[in-house]
Every structure is written in C-alpha cells, then in structure tokens.
Design an enzyme around this catalytic site. Structure first.
Site, short mmCIF file in Angstrom:
data_model
loop_
_atom_site.label_atom_id
_atom_site.label_comp_id
_atom_site.label_asym_id
_atom_site.label_seq_id
_atom_site.Cartn_x
_atom_site.Cartn_y
_atom_site.Cartn_z
N SER A 39 0.87 -1.18 0.00
CA SER A 39 0.00 0.00 0.00
C SER A 39 0.90 1.23 0.00
O SER A 39 2.12 1.12 0.15
CB SER A 39 -0.93 -0.01 1.22
OG SER A 39 -0.22 -0.28 2.39
N ALA A 84 -4.19 -7.79 7.13
CA ALA A 84 -2.82 -7.88 6.61
C ALA A 84 -2.55 -9.28 6.10
O ALA A 84 -2.80 -10.27 6.79
CB ALA A 84 -1.82 -7.51 7.71
N TYR A 154 -2.54 -20.20 -1.30
CA TYR A 154 -3.24 -19.03 -0.74
C TYR A 154 -4.50 -19.46 0.01
O TYR A 154 -4.70 -19.14 1.18
CB TYR A 154 -3.60 -18.05 -1.87
CG TYR A 154 -4.61 -17.01 -1.45
CD1 TYR A 154 -4.30 -16.06 -0.50
CD2 TYR A 154 -5.91 -17.01 -2.00
CE1 TYR A 154 -5.24 -15.12 -0.09
CE2 TYR A 154 -6.85 -16.08 -1.61
CZ TYR A 154 -6.52 -15.14 -0.65
OH TYR A 154 -7.45 -14.22 -0.26
N LYS A 158 -5.48 -19.50 4.22
CA LYS A 158 -6.66 -18.85 4.82
C LYS A 158 -7.45 -19.86 5.65
O LYS A 158 -7.92 -19.55 6.74
CB LYS A 158 -7.53 -18.23 3.72
CG LYS A 158 -6.89 -17.02 3.06
CD LYS A 158 -6.87 -15.84 4.02
CE LYS A 158 -6.29 -14.60 3.39
NZ LYS A 158 -6.28 -13.45 4.30
N PHE A 183 -16.21 -12.85 -1.40
CA PHE A 183 -16.23 -13.28 -2.79
C PHE A 183 -15.30 -12.35 -3.58
O PHE A 183 -14.13 -12.28 -3.25
CB PHE A 183 -17.68 -13.47 -3.27
CG PHE A 183 -18.19 -14.82 -2.81
CD1 PHE A 183 -18.36 -15.09 -1.44
CD2 PHE A 183 -18.37 -15.86 -3.69
CE1 PHE A 183 -18.73 -16.35 -0.99
CE2 PHE A 183 -18.74 -17.13 -3.25
CZ PHE A 183 -18.92 -17.37 -1.90
N ASN A 184 -15.74 -11.60 -4.56
CA ASN A 184 -14.77 -10.83 -5.36
C ASN A 184 -14.95 -9.33 -5.14
O ASN A 184 -15.78 -8.70 -5.79
CB ASN A 184 -14.94 -11.16 -6.85
CG ASN A 184 -14.54 -12.59 -7.13
OD1 ASN A 184 -15.26 -13.53 -6.78
ND2 ASN A 184 -13.39 -12.79 -7.72
N ASN A 204 -6.59 -9.38 -10.78
CA ASN A 204 -8.05 -9.48 -10.79
C ASN A 204 -8.63 -8.72 -11.98
O ASN A 204 -8.01 -7.81 -12.53
CB ASN A 204 -8.63 -8.95 -9.49
CG ASN A 204 -8.20 -9.80 -8.31
OD1 ASN A 204 -7.95 -11.00 -8.47
ND2 ASN A 204 -8.07 -9.18 -7.15
N LEU A 205 -9.87 -9.12 -12.33
CA LEU A 205 -10.50 -8.58 -13.54
C LEU A 205 -10.70 -7.06 -13.50
O LEU A 205 -10.29 -6.35 -14.42
CB LEU A 205 -11.85 -9.28 -13.73
CG LEU A 205 -12.69 -8.78 -14.90
CD1 LEU A 205 -12.00 -9.04 -16.23
CD2 LEU A 205 -14.07 -9.45 -14.88
N PHE A 223 -9.97 -15.07 -20.39
CA PHE A 223 -9.43 -16.44 -20.34
C PHE A 223 -10.53 -17.47 -20.57
O PHE A 223 -11.10 -18.01 -19.64
CB PHE A 223 -8.72 -16.68 -19.01
CG PHE A 223 -7.55 -15.77 -18.79
CD1 PHE A 223 -6.39 -15.92 -19.55
CD2 PHE A 223 -7.59 -14.75 -17.85
CE1 PHE A 223 -5.30 -15.08 -19.36
CE2 PHE A 223 -6.51 -13.90 -17.66
CZ PHE A 223 -5.37 -14.06 -18.42
N1 LIG Z 1 -9.02 -8.21 -2.53
C1 LIG Z 1 -9.48 -9.44 -2.69
O1 LIG Z 1 -9.84 -9.84 -3.80
C2 LIG Z 1 -9.62 -10.37 -1.50
C3 LIG Z 1 -10.49 -11.46 -1.58
C4 LIG Z 1 -10.59 -12.32 -0.48
C5 LIG Z 1 -9.83 -12.09 0.67
N2 LIG Z 1 -8.98 -11.03 0.68
C6 LIG Z 1 -8.17 -10.83 1.89
O2 LIG Z 1 -8.49 -9.58 2.46
C7 LIG Z 1 -7.33 -8.99 3.05
C8 LIG Z 1 -7.18 -7.56 2.54
O3 LIG Z 1 -7.11 -7.60 1.12
P1 LIG Z 1 -6.81 -6.31 0.28
O4 LIG Z 1 -7.37 -6.54 -1.08
O5 LIG Z 1 -7.19 -5.09 1.04
O6 LIG Z 1 -5.22 -6.42 0.17
P2 LIG Z 1 -4.11 -5.26 0.19
O7 LIG Z 1 -2.84 -5.89 -0.24
O8 LIG Z 1 -4.60 -4.05 -0.52
O9 LIG Z 1 -4.03 -4.91 1.75
C9 LIG Z 1 -3.26 -5.65 2.66
C10 LIG Z 1 -2.51 -4.67 3.54
O10 LIG Z 1 -1.74 -5.41 4.47
C11 LIG Z 1 -0.46 -4.82 4.57
N3 LIG Z 1 0.46 -5.88 5.02
C12 LIG Z 1 0.81 -7.00 4.32
N4 LIG Z 1 1.67 -7.73 5.06
C13 LIG Z 1 1.84 -7.07 6.24
C14 LIG Z 1 2.60 -7.33 7.42
N5 LIG Z 1 3.37 -8.42 7.52
N6 LIG Z 1 2.54 -6.44 8.43
C15 LIG Z 1 1.76 -5.33 8.33
N7 LIG Z 1 1.03 -5.03 7.24
C16 LIG Z 1 1.07 -5.90 6.21
C17 LIG Z 1 -0.16 -4.30 3.19
O11 LIG Z 1 0.82 -3.27 3.19
C18 LIG Z 1 -1.53 -3.79 2.76
O12 LIG Z 1 -1.72 -2.43 3.13
C19 LIG Z 1 -6.15 -9.90 2.72
O13 LIG Z 1 -5.88 -10.71 3.85
C20 LIG Z 1 -6.67 -10.74 1.57
O14 LIG Z 1 -6.11 -12.03 1.53
C21 LIG Z 1 -8.88 -10.16 -0.36
#
Ligand SMILES: NC(=O)c1ccc[n+]([C@@H]2O[C@H](COP(=O)([O-])OP(=O)(O)OC[C@H]3O[C@@H](n4cnc5c(N)ncnc54)[C@H](O)[C@@H]3O)[C@@H](O)[C@H]2O)c1
Length: 343
Positions: A39, A84, A154, A158, A183-184, A204-205, A223
């Site tokens: 981020s 995170a 991944y 989770k 979901f998405n 992602n799309l 795809f």
């Molecule tokens: N976006 C999606 O499509 C989606 C779908 C299902 C689940 N998720 C889950 O939701 C959560 C948030 O997703 P997102 O899309 O906001 O992702 P993102 O990458 O935008 O946000 C994750 C944040 O965590 C921070 N981070 C990563 N590792 C860290 C660490 N070790 N210490 C401190 N900060 C850390 C990153 O800097 C980032 O700001 C994730 O756990 C992801 O797996 C996301």
C-alpha cells in the site's frame, strides 16, 4: 463516552482503507497497523480528507509479535480486523513459503500478541478469509457448509488460519471470532479518493479492465469463452468494496454486542460473467473496453457465487450496490488516479 477503538492490521490496503472510512462513519475509532508492503502512505492523506481528521497509524510488521503486543496495550482496542496478508492465487503457487509466513505466521503472531496483551478479555477478532476455500464448488450458490477444498497455497493458508482461530476459541471461550469469506471485492469509494492500487500487473479482472480503459494496457485478455455459462465466460460474485466495508462494521457490532462468533460468506448472491463486466464498464467509461479471448487459465472454475443469506440472518447485512455502481466507482477512481496513489 470515549469512542471504541478498532485495530485494523493491513488497514492502509484496499479493503482496509474503505473499512476505515465506514468505521469512522459508524462512530468507532479505527487505528491502522500496516508496514506498507502493498500500500502507499498517500492513502493516509486521502483518509484524512474523507473523514475530516488524520488517521491513527502504527507503522510496523504484524510478524513482530512483541511490537504488536505493545500496540494492543497502547490502544486497548475493543476489536481487531486482520486484513494484513497476501492475496494472489498464482503468486502463492510460485512462492508458497512466503504465503505461509505472511498469512499463517502473521495471523499466529497477531493471535499470540492478543493472548499476551489481554487479561482474559481479548478484543473481538474479525478475520479476512476468502471464497477460494471452497475451491470448485459442487453447487451454486455456495453456502458456508459447502465442502472446503482449497486448491492453492493461498486458499490453504486462509483455511489454516480459520481453523487456528476456531481452535483458540474452543480453548478460550472468551475469544469472539468472526470469519468473513469474501467473494470478489471490486469498486472504490464514490468520492474517487481511495480505491484499489495494485502494484505490477493486476491479478483481478476489475483493476485490469480499469487499466485498459484508462489506456495503461492495450486490451483485456478474456481467459476462455467456452465455459458452460450463459455467454461462455467465467461467472463470479462481485461485491462492491463499500458493501464489504459495511459488512465489517456489522460483524464488529455483532461481536461487540455479545455474539460469540460466526463464519459467513460476504457476497451479493448474484453471478456476473466477464463479458457482462466488460460491457458494464464500457457504459461507465463511455467507450468500449477492447478485449481478446485467449485460452482458459488452469485452475479457473466456470461459475461460483455466494449464498449470502446467513450473513443477512446473523448480521442483518446484505449488499446494496450492483455492477453499474461497481464499474462507475472503479472508473472514477482510475480516471482521477491513473497511476494509483503514486500520481
Ligand atoms: N481483494 C481481494 O480480492 C480479496 C479477496 C478475499 C480475501 N482477501 C483478503 O483480504 C485482506 C485484505 O485484502 P486487500 O485486497 O485489502 O489487500 P491489500 O494488499 O490491498 O491490503 C493488505 C494490507 O496489508 C499490509 N500488510 C501486508 N503484510 C503485512 C505485514 N506483515 N505487516 C503489516 N502489514 C502488512 C499491506 O501493506 C496492505 O496495506 C487480505 O488478507 C486478503 O487475503 C482479499
């Protein structure tokens, strides 16, 4: 009455930043814990603009257990949302150990810090899980009791964290754990000030479509168009990030109000195909989005979407925004910030 504080690990990221705004609007005081691995610190100014005061930030790594413990002692949050982590399926196949460290060891570090910092009354904990724990489902819509068949490191990380947190709760009933299987997530805040800012080639799309529409990429690769779906392209359940943010507020309020815990799908309950999204995005940005059909991607499933009725029963939550708003808000964010937070 002092505002209840909520710690958001990964709060500077895509979903965390939108949840930050929703929590402040709901009268709670979110604190961001982030190391900015995925981020941009510029998000903090945007959150200041959107909410009228600067965000509280704890900069550091969730893997640093003693430091996380000190953060928890300093803020004494009523709740923690654990965003995170890493989130790219393909990358997790190539770098599984990194995924186990960041996702599993990261959640373990947080859980241990919570245990060490709280004198028997841990904060309510909400965990960001994923619909990919279901793998290729036998039936749609997918309910929470569907078979769990994670098909990537991944998804497995989770599910491992879900199981770890549930075991901690069995051992210590004072733990309240809300597991949310997204979901998405797509879209952006309607202000155009915050949105998804993927580094490198988007996985992602929607961010890919947005980058094509704004001219950063020549065309979208679709795809496969020979899936057994209504137009041959893959069907997914897209959820507006604003609705998702409100899902977190509802989950925290339920846990703070005495609910002991739940595992819930957060989705819209509707499936949209890739071509339907491309079409809706073309309408939102006022020009067609160029695309080419290429071979299927290994591991992609034809169709999945949520049965979100349990979230409605438990939290009184449901999605309100459809693909028109998702595309319009993604386009506003992308067109005002063609290169994301970097300018
Ligand atoms: N976006 C999606 O499509 C989606 C779908 C299902 C689940 N998720 C889950 O939701 C959560 C948030 O997703 P997102 O899309 O906001 O992702 P993102 O990458 O935008 O946000 C994750 C944040 O965590 C921070 N981070 C990563 N590792 C860290 C660490 N070790 N210490 C401190 N900060 C850390 C990153 O800097 C980032 O700001 C994730 O756990 C992801 O797996 C996301």
């Amino acid at each position: 009455m002092p505002q209840q504080s909520i710690l958001l690990t990964g709060g500077a990221g895509y979903i965390g930043s939108h949840t930050f705004v929703a929590l402040r609007e709901a009268g709670l005081e979110p604190v961001i814990l982030d190391n900015f691995a995925n981020s941009h610190p510029a998000v903090l100014d945007r959150l200041h603009k959107l909410t009228g005061k600067p965000p509280l930030l704890e900069k550091g790594d969730v893997l640093d257990t003693p430091w996380v413990e000190s953060v928890l002692k300093r803020h004494a949050p009523a709740g923690v949302v654990h965003f995170a982590g890493l989130k790219a399926v393909g990358e997790s196949v190539a770098q599984p150990l990194r995924y186990y460290r960041q996702n599993v060891a990261g959640a373990l570090s947080l859980a241990e810090a919570i245990q060490n910092a709280s004198n028997g009354t841990p904060p309510a904990l909400v965990f960001s899980s994923t619909a990919t724990v279901y793998g290729d489902p036998d039936n749609v819509p997918v309910r929470e009791d569907a078979p769990l068949r994670p098909s990537s490191p991944y998804a497995q990380t989770k599910l491992d964290v879900e199981n770890m947190l549930l075991a901690a709760q069995v051992a210590q009933p004072a733990w309240r754990v809300g597991i949310l299987r997204y979901f998405n997530p797509v879209g952006a805040h309607p202000s155009g000030l915050i949105g998804e800012d993927p580094s490198g080639i988007p996985n992602n799309l929607m961010p890919f479509v947005s980058q094509v529409a704004v001219g950063l990429r020549p065309h979208l690769s679709v795809f496969g168009n020979d899936y057994p779906t209504r137009d041959g392209t893959g069907v997914r359940d897209y959820i507006h990030v604003q609705d998702l943010a409100l899902g977190h507020v509802a989950a925290l309020k339920a846990l703070l109000g005495g609910n002991q815990g739940f595992t819930l799908n957060l989705g819209s309950g509707r499936g949209s195909s890739v071509l339907e999204i491309v079409d809706a995005f073309g309408k939102a940005c006022g020009k067609p989005v160029p695309y080419q059909v290429v071979a299927r991607r290994p591991g992609d499933v034809a169709e999945y979407y949520a049965d979100p009725s349990k979230a409605n029963e438990v939290l009184g939550w449901q999605t309100r925004l459809g693909i028109e708003e998702m595309c319009a808000d993604s386009w506003r964010w992308q067109s005002r910030n063609p290169r994301g937070y970097a300018g």
